[in-house]
Scaffold this active site. Structure first.
Site, PDB file in Angstrom:
ATOM      1  N   ALA A 119      31.054 -23.542  -8.122  1.00  0.00           N
ATOM      2  CA  ALA A 119      32.378 -23.953  -7.670  1.00  0.00           C
ATOM      3  C   ALA A 119      33.260 -24.062  -8.914  1.00  0.00           C
ATOM      4  O   ALA A 119      32.758 -24.236 -10.027  1.00  0.00           O
ATOM      5  CB  ALA A 119      32.278 -25.294  -6.969  1.00  0.00           C
ATOM      6  N   GLY A 142      27.406 -23.778  -6.845  1.00  0.00           N
ATOM      7  CA  GLY A 142      27.905 -23.230  -5.578  1.00  0.00           C
ATOM      8  C   GLY A 142      27.615 -21.744  -5.423  1.00  0.00           C
ATOM      9  O   GLY A 142      27.534 -21.241  -4.293  1.00  0.00           O
ATOM     10  N   GLU A 169      24.204 -21.659  -4.102  1.00  0.00           N
ATOM     11  CA  GLU A 169      24.274 -22.164  -2.719  1.00  0.00           C
ATOM     12  C   GLU A 169      24.851 -21.109  -1.779  1.00  0.00           C
ATOM     13  O   GLU A 169      24.380 -20.947  -0.654  1.00  0.00           O
ATOM     14  CB  GLU A 169      25.105 -23.450  -2.690  1.00  0.00           C
ATOM     15  N   GLU A 195      24.524 -28.802 -11.578  1.00  0.00           N
ATOM     16  CA  GLU A 195      25.549 -29.830 -11.336  1.00  0.00           C
ATOM     17  C   GLU A 195      25.242 -31.133 -12.070  1.00  0.00           C
ATOM     18  O   GLU A 195      26.144 -31.885 -12.424  1.00  0.00           O
ATOM     19  CB  GLU A 195      25.674 -30.112  -9.831  1.00  0.00           C
TER      20      GLU A 195
HETATM   21  C1  HXC Z   1      35.376 -22.821 -13.687  1.00  0.00           C
HETATM   22  C2  HXC Z   1      34.182 -21.461 -15.090  1.00  0.00           C
HETATM   23  C3  HXC Z   1      32.991 -21.785 -14.445  1.00  0.00           C
HETATM   24  C4  HXC Z   1      33.051 -22.668 -13.323  1.00  0.00           C
HETATM   25  C5  HXC Z   1      32.527 -20.417 -16.042  1.00  0.00           C
HETATM   26  N1  HXC Z   1      33.859 -20.628 -16.072  1.00  0.00           N
HETATM   27  N2  HXC Z   1      31.963 -21.118 -15.044  1.00  0.00           N
HETATM   28  N3  HXC Z   1      35.362 -21.983 -14.712  1.00  0.00           N
HETATM   29  N4  HXC Z   1      34.271 -23.163 -12.995  1.00  0.00           N
HETATM   30  N5  HXC Z   1      31.981 -22.993 -12.611  1.00  0.00           N
HETATM   31  C6  HXC Z   1      34.813 -20.038 -17.021  1.00  0.00           C
HETATM   32  C7  HXC Z   1      34.718 -20.673 -18.380  1.00  0.00           C
HETATM   33  O1  HXC Z   1      35.434 -21.886 -18.435  1.00  0.00           O
HETATM   34  C8  HXC Z   1      35.342 -19.593 -19.238  1.00  0.00           C
HETATM   35  O2  HXC Z   1      36.741 -19.652 -19.098  1.00  0.00           O
HETATM   36  C9  HXC Z   1      34.881 -18.321 -18.559  1.00  0.00           C
HETATM   37  O3  HXC Z   1      34.526 -18.686 -17.228  1.00  0.00           O
HETATM   38  C10 HXC Z   1      33.671 -17.706 -19.220  1.00  0.00           C
HETATM   39  O4  HXC Z   1      32.669 -18.701 -19.304  1.00  0.00           O
HETATM   40  P1  HXC Z   1      31.881 -19.020 -20.669  1.00  0.00           P
HETATM   41  O5  HXC Z   1      31.321 -20.382 -20.520  1.00  0.00           O
HETATM   42  O6  HXC Z   1      32.747 -18.764 -21.852  1.00  0.00           O
HETATM   43  O7  HXC Z   1      30.737 -17.913 -20.608  1.00  0.00           O
HETATM   44  P2  HXC Z   1      29.281 -17.981 -21.235  1.00  0.00           P
HETATM   45  O8  HXC Z   1      29.314 -18.593 -22.615  1.00  0.00           O
HETATM   46  O9  HXC Z   1      28.713 -16.595 -21.079  1.00  0.00           O
HETATM   47  O10 HXC Z   1      28.458 -19.003 -20.308  1.00  0.00           O
HETATM   48  C11 HXC Z   1      28.201 -18.676 -18.966  1.00  0.00           C
HETATM   49  C12 HXC Z   1      27.761 -19.933 -18.182  1.00  0.00           C
HETATM   50  C13 HXC Z   1      28.785 -21.068 -18.372  1.00  0.00           C
HETATM   51  C14 HXC Z   1      26.372 -20.388 -18.703  1.00  0.00           C
HETATM   52  C15 HXC Z   1      27.619 -19.525 -16.711  1.00  0.00           C
HETATM   53  O11 HXC Z   1      30.081 -20.540 -18.093  1.00  0.00           O
HETATM   54  C16 HXC Z   1      28.566 -22.247 -17.503  1.00  0.00           C
HETATM   55  O12 HXC Z   1      27.701 -23.073 -17.761  1.00  0.00           O
HETATM   56  N6  HXC Z   1      29.375 -22.386 -16.437  1.00  0.00           N
HETATM   57  C17 HXC Z   1      29.326 -23.524 -15.551  1.00  0.00           C
HETATM   58  C18 HXC Z   1      28.137 -23.444 -14.631  1.00  0.00           C
HETATM   59  C19 HXC Z   1      28.060 -24.639 -13.721  1.00  0.00           C
HETATM   60  O13 HXC Z   1      27.994 -25.795 -14.189  1.00  0.00           O
HETATM   61  N7  HXC Z   1      28.111 -24.398 -12.410  1.00  0.00           N
HETATM   62  C20 HXC Z   1      28.077 -25.484 -11.424  1.00  0.00           C
HETATM   63  C21 HXC Z   1      29.479 -25.868 -11.073  1.00  0.00           C
HETATM   64  S1  HXC Z   1      29.535 -27.258 -10.009  1.00  0.00           S
HETATM   65  P3  HXC Z   1      37.721 -19.677 -20.376  1.00  0.00           P
HETATM   66  O14 HXC Z   1      39.081 -19.857 -19.785  1.00  0.00           O
HETATM   67  O15 HXC Z   1      37.268 -20.764 -21.259  1.00  0.00           O
HETATM   68  O16 HXC Z   1      37.509 -18.316 -20.986  1.00  0.00           O
HETATM   69  C22 HXC Z   1      29.220 -26.627  -8.477  1.00  0.00           C
HETATM   70  C23 HXC Z   1      29.193 -27.646  -7.399  1.00  0.00           C
HETATM   71  C24 HXC Z   1      29.098 -27.014  -6.057  1.00  0.00           C
HETATM   72  O17 HXC Z   1      29.065 -25.478  -8.282  1.00  0.00           O
HETATM   73  C25 HXC Z   1      29.302 -28.054  -5.023  1.00  0.00           C
HETATM   74  C26 HXC Z   1      29.794 -27.485  -3.736  1.00  0.00           C
HETATM   75  C27 HXC Z   1      31.153 -26.951  -3.799  1.00  0.00           C
END
Ligand code: HXC
Length: 258
Positions: A65, A109, A112, A132
């Site tokens: 998400a 998400g 999911e 998360e």
């Molecule tokens: C918003 C995101 C994002 C996310 C990545 N980006 N994941 N933006 N929401 N979930 C954005 C980053 O901010 C960045 O933007 C760009 O995408 C590239 O990401 P990087 O981190 O620079 O890439 P990388 O170093 O290759 O790392 C990849 C990654 C990392 C390991 C996937 O991005 C990451 O850990 N993302 C978050 C994963 C996460 O926590 N997902 C769960 C979310 S909570 P900029 O602008 O800086 O270039 C969830 C709850 C669901 O899903 C509940 C129900 C709805």
């Protein structure tokens, strides 16, 4: 509708949705999820479509998400809008089959959403996770429930408590994905599976899907009873007559309801 966050196309009878927010690794924001609901509604209503595929990019199916969109929300916001009920569960409610074709990250998400589909075909680059906990929250779109049903308590618990990701091989061994294919073949393989489904009797496919899904919602005794009743009902269809006649006559079945 003009889509801005997804690409929507048809390949014969297959409806293809490609998540398309490359700069955010396909993070699932409200606009994207709303567009996907509209696209899935349209495919469900379109008699020419027999199966849908949801896919992403080489680098990410979806990295979760959209954290930046969620970050300012208060408890009252999420409670009042029942975040994430609206739009998020549309894929799980489709009556036609939906295949997830996953390459790269399927996190939070994203994982999911893939699990809401009927089965997951993974590229050898796929990585699944529920990270998360790193954000001070927990999965909110079925992750703790569906992942546990797919891979069992121990792996689901470890993934949800430590944010450890699973690679494609482990995901296949654990039953999360139906199979792993080379990344370059992912879409072709998903389309081939979808085309096979489209060549079969649509009502029987929908009945089979409903019956497998029953296994997750009921006891074994009730599930087996449900299966037997709908199995009986297939004998009331022209397509069952055609399928069995074609076998006996050593020819390819030509199902009427496709
Ligand atoms: C918003 C995101 C994002 C996310 C990545 N980006 N994941 N933006 N929401 N979930 C954005 C980053 O901010 C960045 O933007 C760009 O995408 C590239 O990401 P990087 O981190 O620079 O890439 P990388 O170093 O290759 O790392 C990849 C990654 C990392 C390991 C996937 O991005 C990451 O850990 N993302 C978050 C994963 C996460 O926590 N997902 C769960 C979310 S909570 P900029 O602008 O800086 O270039 C969830 C709850 C669901 O899903 C509940 C129900 C709805």
């Amino acid at each position: 509708m003009a889509y801005e966050n997804i690409l929507v196309e048809t390949r014969g009878q297959v409806g293809l949705i490609t998540l398309n927010r490359p700069k955010a690794l396909n993070a699932l924001n409200a606009a994207l999820m709303q567009e996907m609901t509209v696209a899935l509604d349209a495919f469900e209503a379109d008699d020419n479509i027999g199966c849908m595929i949801i896919t992403g990019s080489e680098k990410a199916f979806a990295a979760g998400a959209d954290i930046k969109e969620m970050q300012p929300k208060t408890y009252m916001d999420v409670y009042k809008e029942d975040f994430i009920t609206r739009d998020w569960e549309r894929a799980a409610r489709c009556r036609k089959p939906v295949i997830a074709a996953v390459a790269g990250y399927a996190l939070g998400g994203g994982c999911e959403l893939a699990m809401m589909c009927d089965f997951i075909i993974a590229a050898d680059t796929a990585k699944f996770g529920q990270p998360e906990i790193n954000l001070g929250t927990i999965p909110g779109a079925g992750g703790t429930q569906r992942l546990t049903r797919f891979v069992g308590k121990s792996k689901a618990m470890e993934m949800c408590l430590t944010a450890r990701m699973m690679d494609a091989d482990e995901a296949e061994r654990s039953g999360l994905v139906s199979r792993v294919v080379p990344a370059a073949e992912l879409l072709n393989e998903a389309i081939k599976a979808a085309e096979k489904i489209c060549s079969l009797s649509r009502p029987i496919v929908m009945i089979a899907k409903e019956s497998v899904n029953r296994a997750y919602e009921t006891t074994l005794t009730e599930g087996v009873r449900f299966e037997r009743r709908v199995f009986h009902s297939t004998f009331g269809t022209e397509d069952q007559k055609e399928g069995m006649s074609a076998f006996a006559e050593k020819r390819k079945a030509d199902f009427k309801h496709r």
